[in-house]
Design an enzyme around this catalytic site. Structure first.
Site, mmCIF file in Angstrom:
data_model
loop_
_atom_site.group_PDB
_atom_site.id
_atom_site.type_symbol
_atom_site.label_atom_id
_atom_site.label_comp_id
_atom_site.label_asym_id
_atom_site.label_seq_id
_atom_site.Cartn_x
_atom_site.Cartn_y
_atom_site.Cartn_z
ATOM 1 N NE ARG A 1 -28.213 -51.971 51.965
ATOM 2 C CZ ARG A 1 -29.092 -50.619 52.628
ATOM 3 N NH1 ARG A 1 -28.784 -50.824 54.131
ATOM 4 N NH2 ARG A 1 -30.469 -50.509 53.001
ATOM 5 N NE ARG B 1 -26.584 -50.628 58.983
ATOM 6 C CZ ARG B 1 -27.786 -49.905 58.846
ATOM 7 N NH1 ARG B 1 -28.356 -49.482 56.808
ATOM 8 N NH2 ARG B 1 -28.679 -50.314 59.711
ATOM 9 C CE LYS C 1 -29.574 -46.556 59.759
ATOM 10 N NZ LYS C 1 -30.180 -45.610 58.531
ATOM 11 C CE LYS D 1 -26.476 -46.278 57.177
ATOM 12 N NZ LYS D 1 -26.804 -45.705 56.239
ATOM 13 C CB CYS E 1 -34.255 -43.741 49.238
ATOM 14 S SG CYS E 1 -35.723 -43.254 49.331
ATOM 15 C CB CYS F 1 -39.010 -48.879 51.148
ATOM 16 S SG CYS F 1 -38.216 -48.300 52.606
ATOM 17 C CB CYS G 1 -39.509 -41.667 54.593
ATOM 18 S SG CYS G 1 -38.481 -43.164 55.031
ATOM 19 C CB CYS H 1 -31.876 -44.057 51.871
ATOM 20 S SG CYS H 1 -32.501 -45.273 53.269
HETATM 21 C C1 HEM Z 1 -33.445 -44.231 60.730
HETATM 22 C C2 HEM Z 1 -33.376 -44.356 59.389
HETATM 23 C C3 HEM Z 1 -32.857 -45.139 57.637
HETATM 24 C C4 HEM Z 1 -34.263 -46.541 58.196
HETATM 25 C C5 HEM Z 1 -34.932 -47.223 58.612
HETATM 26 C C6 HEM Z 1 -33.544 -46.733 56.639
HETATM 27 C C7 HEM Z 1 -34.224 -47.820 55.937
HETATM 28 C C8 HEM Z 1 -34.406 -48.290 54.701
HETATM 29 C C9 HEM Z 1 -34.929 -49.274 53.862
HETATM 30 C C10 HEM Z 1 -35.844 -50.330 54.727
HETATM 31 C C11 HEM Z 1 -33.880 -49.814 52.948
HETATM 32 C C12 HEM Z 1 -34.144 -50.725 51.590
HETATM 33 C C13 HEM Z 1 -35.864 -50.059 50.668
HETATM 34 C C14 HEM Z 1 -35.268 -51.159 49.457
HETATM 35 O O1 HEM Z 1 -34.599 -51.360 49.219
HETATM 36 O O2 HEM Z 1 -36.937 -51.584 49.488
HETATM 37 C C15 HEM Z 1 -33.301 -48.827 52.935
HETATM 38 C C16 HEM Z 1 -31.695 -48.421 51.842
HETATM 39 C C17 HEM Z 1 -31.321 -47.976 51.696
HETATM 40 N N1 HEM Z 1 -30.619 -47.418 52.424
HETATM 41 FE FE1 HEM Z 1 -31.830 -46.461 54.438
HETATM 42 N N2 HEM Z 1 -32.698 -46.296 56.704
HETATM 43 C C18 HEM Z 1 -32.256 -45.344 57.312
HETATM 44 C C19 HEM Z 1 -31.208 -44.302 56.748
HETATM 45 C C20 HEM Z 1 -30.777 -44.031 55.079
HETATM 46 C C21 HEM Z 1 -29.286 -43.161 55.418
HETATM 47 C C22 HEM Z 1 -28.845 -41.880 56.266
HETATM 48 C C23 HEM Z 1 -28.456 -43.503 54.468
HETATM 49 C C24 HEM Z 1 -27.249 -42.901 53.903
HETATM 50 C C25 HEM Z 1 -26.349 -42.325 54.119
HETATM 51 C C26 HEM Z 1 -29.516 -45.120 54.260
HETATM 52 C C27 HEM Z 1 -28.405 -45.280 53.033
HETATM 53 C C28 HEM Z 1 -29.400 -46.367 52.271
HETATM 54 C C29 HEM Z 1 -29.144 -47.004 51.146
HETATM 55 C C30 HEM Z 1 -27.647 -46.671 50.864
HETATM 56 C C31 HEM Z 1 -30.261 -47.826 50.593
HETATM 57 C C32 HEM Z 1 -29.905 -48.694 49.666
HETATM 58 C C33 HEM Z 1 -30.993 -47.977 48.467
HETATM 59 C C34 HEM Z 1 -30.627 -47.029 48.082
HETATM 60 O O3 HEM Z 1 -29.552 -46.662 47.121
HETATM 61 O O4 HEM Z 1 -31.499 -46.088 48.041
HETATM 62 N N3 HEM Z 1 -30.468 -44.924 54.659
HETATM 63 N N4 HEM Z 1 -32.765 -48.129 54.411
HETATM 64 S S1 SF4 Z 2 -35.092 -43.254 51.840
HETATM 65 FE FE1 SF4 Z 2 -36.796 -43.722 53.723
HETATM 66 S S2 SF4 Z 2 -38.736 -44.358 51.514
HETATM 67 FE FE2 SF4 Z 2 -36.350 -43.633 50.956
HETATM 68 S S3 SF4 Z 2 -35.908 -45.966 50.707
HETATM 69 FE FE3 SF4 Z 2 -35.366 -44.860 52.587
HETATM 70 S S4 SF4 Z 2 -36.626 -45.782 54.387
HETATM 71 FE FE4 SF4 Z 2 -36.756 -45.828 52.372
#
Ligand code: HEM
Ligand code: SF4
Length: 610
Positions: free
Chosen positions: A113, A182, A246, A248, A467, A473, A512, A516
Site C-alpha cells: 500500500r 497512516r 493504527k 487515521k 472491501c 485478505c 469481516c 475496511c
Molecule cells: C482491526 C481492523 C482492521 C484490520 C486488521 C484490517 C486489515 C486489512 C487487511 C488485511 C487489508 C488488505 C486486504 C487486501 O487488500 O487483500 C485491508 C484493506 C484495507 N483496509 Fe483494513 N483493516 C482493518 C480496519 C480498517 C478500517 C476501519 C478501515 C477504514 C476506515 C480500513 C481501511 C482499509 C483500506 C482502505 C484497505 C484497502 C482496500 C480497500 O479499499 O478495500 N481498514 N485491511
Molecule cells: S473488512 Fe475484513 S475482509 Fe475486508 S479487507 Fe478489511 S480485513 Fe479484509
C-alpha cells in the site's frame, strides 16, 4: 508540546517515554539485567509491543528474511513489522486447500500500500504505478477506501524491485499500515478549489510531520546505509513503541463528507467564510469502524467534534491528539487500543483538557457546519479557478481491463500520457482526472468513451463500496468485492420495481467486521460472517454522521434481496419528502437508532418485521 518527560496516563505511570529513553517498567523479580522486550512481557503488554521494542526501530529480521529464498514467506513476527513498511503478507485463499493437499507451501505474496497524502498523483507517477502493476503485481491497481493505491500479488523476490520503482517516482509506502499515523486523507471536491488547496496542504503537512523518522525503510528496501555508531536513531514523537494501534487522520471540506470524517481517529473540518476561505478547523476525535463479531465490548464509533482551532494551530493539535493517544491508549489489549476506546475510557472532557495542556491553549467551541453526503460527485465539474475535473466511477476501485467492459488500466494510461493536470483518488475508491484546462477537455472525454470508462452508474451503485476480502485478505470470512456487483444488479431491479431507481442510498459491504469499506456508516451495510453469510445493518445517516444497527443476522447472499425488498416497498409508500432511507427505517420502526458506539449492539424495543 512534547517535552520528552515521562507522561503519566490517568491509569498510572507511562510504560515507556518517547524521546527520553527512560522506562518505567515494574521492577523485575531479580537483579539480573533484562531486555526491554522482557520487561514489556512482565508488564503484561501485548505481543506487538515487545516486537516493536525489540525491532530496532522497525528493522526486526526483515533484511535477513528477504534473503531466505527457500520460502515465499517471512516470519510471523516480521509479518507484523512489515506492516509499518506498508505491506501485508497474504496468500491466495482460492488455492490454499489444494496446495495444502499437495503438501506445498501456501501461495504467499504481498499486498503493498502506498502513502499518498490527499490521494494526489502526477501523470508521470501514474504511468510508473501502472507499470509496476503489470511488471511486479497482479496487473491491477486498486484505488482504496482511504485515497491511496494498493498492489496485490507481489512475490517476495520482487519486493525490493517494486519498492525501488515506487521510490524512483518520489513515492513511498512508509506508515501505510501499522501502529502509526497512516495515509492522511483530504477532501477532493475541485469545485471549491481554494479551500481544497488549503485542506490538501494540511493533510500533506500532517502526513510529513507525523511520519516515522526511522531509516529502516530506505535501508531494507533500497539498500540504504545504516547509521552506525554514536548517532543512535531516534523517533522523537513515536519512541520505540510507536502507537498502541493504527491512527487515521482526515481533512474534510463541507458540504461534502466524502472522506467519512466520523469514521476516523482524528479529523479536521474546514470552517469557511462566505468567500469559501478557510477560517479555521473543527477538530474531531475518536471515530473508528472495526469490531469483532460476538464481542460487545468492541464496537464502531463515530467521532466527536472536540473543538475549534485556528489555521496556524492545526498541526500542533494533530500532534497533541496523537501523542495523548500514544500515552493513554491501551497497550495491553489490541482490541481495545484505538483512540475511540481511549475516549470512551477517559471521557472527551479529560481528553480535550490534556490536548489543550499540550498545545498550551484552549480550543474554541465547535463552529456550525453542514454535510450533505459522504459520496462522490460524478462527471465533469468546473472549479472556481476555471479548471475542469472529471470524476469516474471505478467499480470497487479496481483499475483493470475487463474484456468487453471498461478498460480502466489502458484508458487511464492513455490519459496520463497526454494529461497536463493531476489525478486524485477519492475516499470512495474512485478517480478524478483533475485540473484539465478547458482546451483539453474534449480529448480526455474521447479517451474516456473509447475505453468505456464509466462516468457514473445507477444511484445505488454509485453510492456503493466493497472491501477486497477474498481471495487475498487473510481476515475475510465472506466474499465482498467479487460478489457486490451481482448483488447490486439484483437490488437495482428491486428498487426499480418500486420506482426508487433514482434514490441515493449508500450501500457498503465488507468480508469481516474490521470494516475496511466503512459498512457501519452506510444506510445498508453487509458484513461477512462466514461463507455467503452476512449480518445486515440498517439505519446509518446518509451524511455519514450516524452508525447503523443490526437488522438481520446471518442472511445468506441469496436472501438479501428478499429481505430488503419489503423495506424498499415501505420506503416508496411511506417516506416523507426528502427523507433518506437510513432515517426512514428508524422512523418506521424497523431498527432503533444508534446514538454512538457503546449502544451500537443494543437492540431496543420490539423491532418491526418487514
Ligand atoms: C482491526 C481492523 C482492521 C484490520 C486488521 C484490517 C486489515 C486489512 C487487511 C488485511 C487489508 C488488505 C486486504 C487486501 O487488500 O487483500 C485491508 C484493506 C484495507 N483496509 Fe483494513 N483493516 C482493518 C480496519 C480498517 C478500517 C476501519 C478501515 C477504514 C476506515 C480500513 C481501511 C482499509 C483500506 C482502505 C484497505 C484497502 C482496500 C480497500 O479499499 O478495500 N481498514 N485491511
Ligand atoms: S473488512 Fe475484513 S475482509 Fe475486508 S479487507 Fe478489511 S480485513 Fe479484509
Amino acid at each position: 508540546m512534547d517535552d520528552h518527560k515521562p507522561i503519566d496516563t490517568p491509569d498510572g505511570p507511562a510504560l515507556e517515554t518517547p524521546g527520553a529513553g527512560a522506562r518505567r517498567f515494574e521492577a523485575p523479580p531479580s537483579d539480573l539485567p533484562i531486555t526491554e522486550a522482557e520487561a514489556a512481557r512482565l508488564a503484561g503488554l501485548a505481543h506487538n509491543e515487545h516486537l516493536k521494542i525489540a525491532s530496532g526501530y522497525l528493522r526486526g529480521g526483515l533484511a535477513d528474511g528477504l534473503l531466505k529464498h527457500a520460502t515465499g514467506a517471512i516470519s510471523e513476527d516480521d509479518g507484523q513489522l512489515v506492516k509499518f513498511h506498508g505491506m501485508y503478507m497474504q496468500d491466495d485463499r482460492d488455492i490454499r486447500a489444494e496446495r495444502t493437499k499437495k503438501k506445498l507451501e501456501k501461495a504467499f505474496s504481498f499486498m503493498i500500500r502506498l502513502r499518498i497524502a490527499g490521494g494526489v498523483v502526477t501523470p508521470k507517477q501514474w504511468l510508473a504505478l501502472d507499470q509496476i502493476a503489470t511488471t511486479y503485481a497482479n496487473g491491477t491497481l486498486r484505488a482504496t477506501t482511504r485515497q491511496t493505491f494498493q498492489y496485490h500479488g507481489v512475490i517476495k523476490s520482487n519486493l525490493k524491485r517494486t519498492m525501488a520503482a515506487i521510490d524512483a517516482v518520489l513515492l513511498d509506502t512508509i506508515a501505510a499500515c501499522g501502529d502509526v499515523n497512516r495515509n492522511v486523507m483530504a477532501a477532493t471536491n475541485p469545485a471549491q478549489a481554494g479551500a481544497h488547496k488549503v485542506a490538501y496542504q494540511l493533510a500533506k503537512d500532517i502526513s510529513d510531520s507525523l511520519l516515522p523518522k526511522t531509516n529502516a525503510w530506505r535501508e531494507i528496501w533500497l539498500d540504504g546505509e545504516r547509521v552506525v555508531g554514536g548517532e543512535e536513531e531516534f523517533e522523537p514523537v513515536y519512541g520505540k513503541t510507536y502507537l498502541p494501534r493504527k491512527f487515521k487522520t482526515v481533512v474534510a471540506v463541507p458540504p461534502s463528507n466524502e472522506v467519512d470524517i466520523f469514521a476516523h481517529d482524528l479529523g479536521f473540518i474546514a470552517i469557511l467564510d462566505k468567500k469559501n476561505k478557510v477560517t479555521g478547523w473543527n477538530v474531531t476525535v475518536g471515530g473508528g469502524m472495526g469490531m469483532t463479531h460476538g464481542e460487545s465490548d468492541t464496537f464502531p464509533r463515530t467521532a466527536d467534534v472536540m473543538g475549534f482551532c485556528a489555521p496556524q494551530d492545526a498541526l500542533k493539535v494533530a500532534e497533541a491528539v496523537m501523542t495523548v493517544q500514544r500515552d493513554w491508549g491501551n497497550r495491553k489489549n489490541r482490541k481495545n487500543a484505538r483512540l475511540k476506546y481511549t475516549i470512551e475510557r477517559f471521557g472527551l472532557d479529560a481528553f480535550r483538557a490534556e490536548v489543550e495542556n499540550r498545545i498550551g491553549k484552549k480550543l474554541g467551541s465547535p463552529k456550525p457546519f453542514v454535510f450533505d453526503g459522504n459520496g462522490d460527485r460524478y462527471g465533469w465539474v468546473e472549479g472556481d479557478d476555471g479548471r475542469h475535473h472529471l470524476t469516474l466511477y471505478v467499480p470497487s476501485g479496481r483499475i483493470k481491463d475487463v474484456e468487453g467492459g471498461p478498460q480502466f488500466l489502458t484508458g487511464l494510461r492513455r490519459i496520463a500520457e497526454i494529461h497536463e493536470g493531476d489525478f486524485r483518488l477519492t475516499g470512495n475508491q474512485n478517480v478524478i482526472i483533475a485540473n484539465v484546462p478547458a482546451g483539453k477537455r474534449a480529448e480526455i472525454e474521447a479517451l474516456v468513451d473509447q475505453y468505456a470508462m464509466t462516468k457514473g452508474a445507477g444511484a445505488l451503485r454509485r453510492n456503493s463500496m466493497a472491501c477486497v476480502a477474498l481471495p487475498t485478505c487473510g481476515l475475510a470470512l465472506a466474499e465482498s468485492e467479487r460478489y457486490l456487483p451481482d448483488l447490486l444488479t439484483e437490488l437495482e431491479e428491486s428498487l426499480a420495481s418500486h420506482g426508487l431507481q433514482d434514490e441515493e442510498i449508500t450501500i457498503r459491504s465488507t468480508g469481516c467486521p474490521n470494516g475496511c469499506a466503512r459498512p457501519f456508516i452506510a444506510e445498508i451495510g453487509l458484513v461477512g460472517r462466514g461463507p455467503e453469510r452476512y449480518h445486515l445493518y440498517l439505519g446509518a445517516a446518509f451524511d455519514g454522521s450516524r452508525l447503523s444497527k443490526l437488522y438481520r443476522e446471518d442472511v445468506t447472499a441469496a436472501e438479501i434481496r428478499g429481505v430488503l425488498d419489503p423495506l424498499f416497498a415501505a420506503y416508496a409508500k411511506d417516506r416523507q419528502l426528502g427523507e433518506h432511507f437510513g432515517d426512514f427505517v428508524i422512523r418506521a420502526g424497523f431498527v432503533s437508532k444508534t446514538t454512538n458506539g457503546p449502544d451500537f449492539h443494543e437492540r431496543t424495543g420490539p423491532l418491526k418485521a418487514a
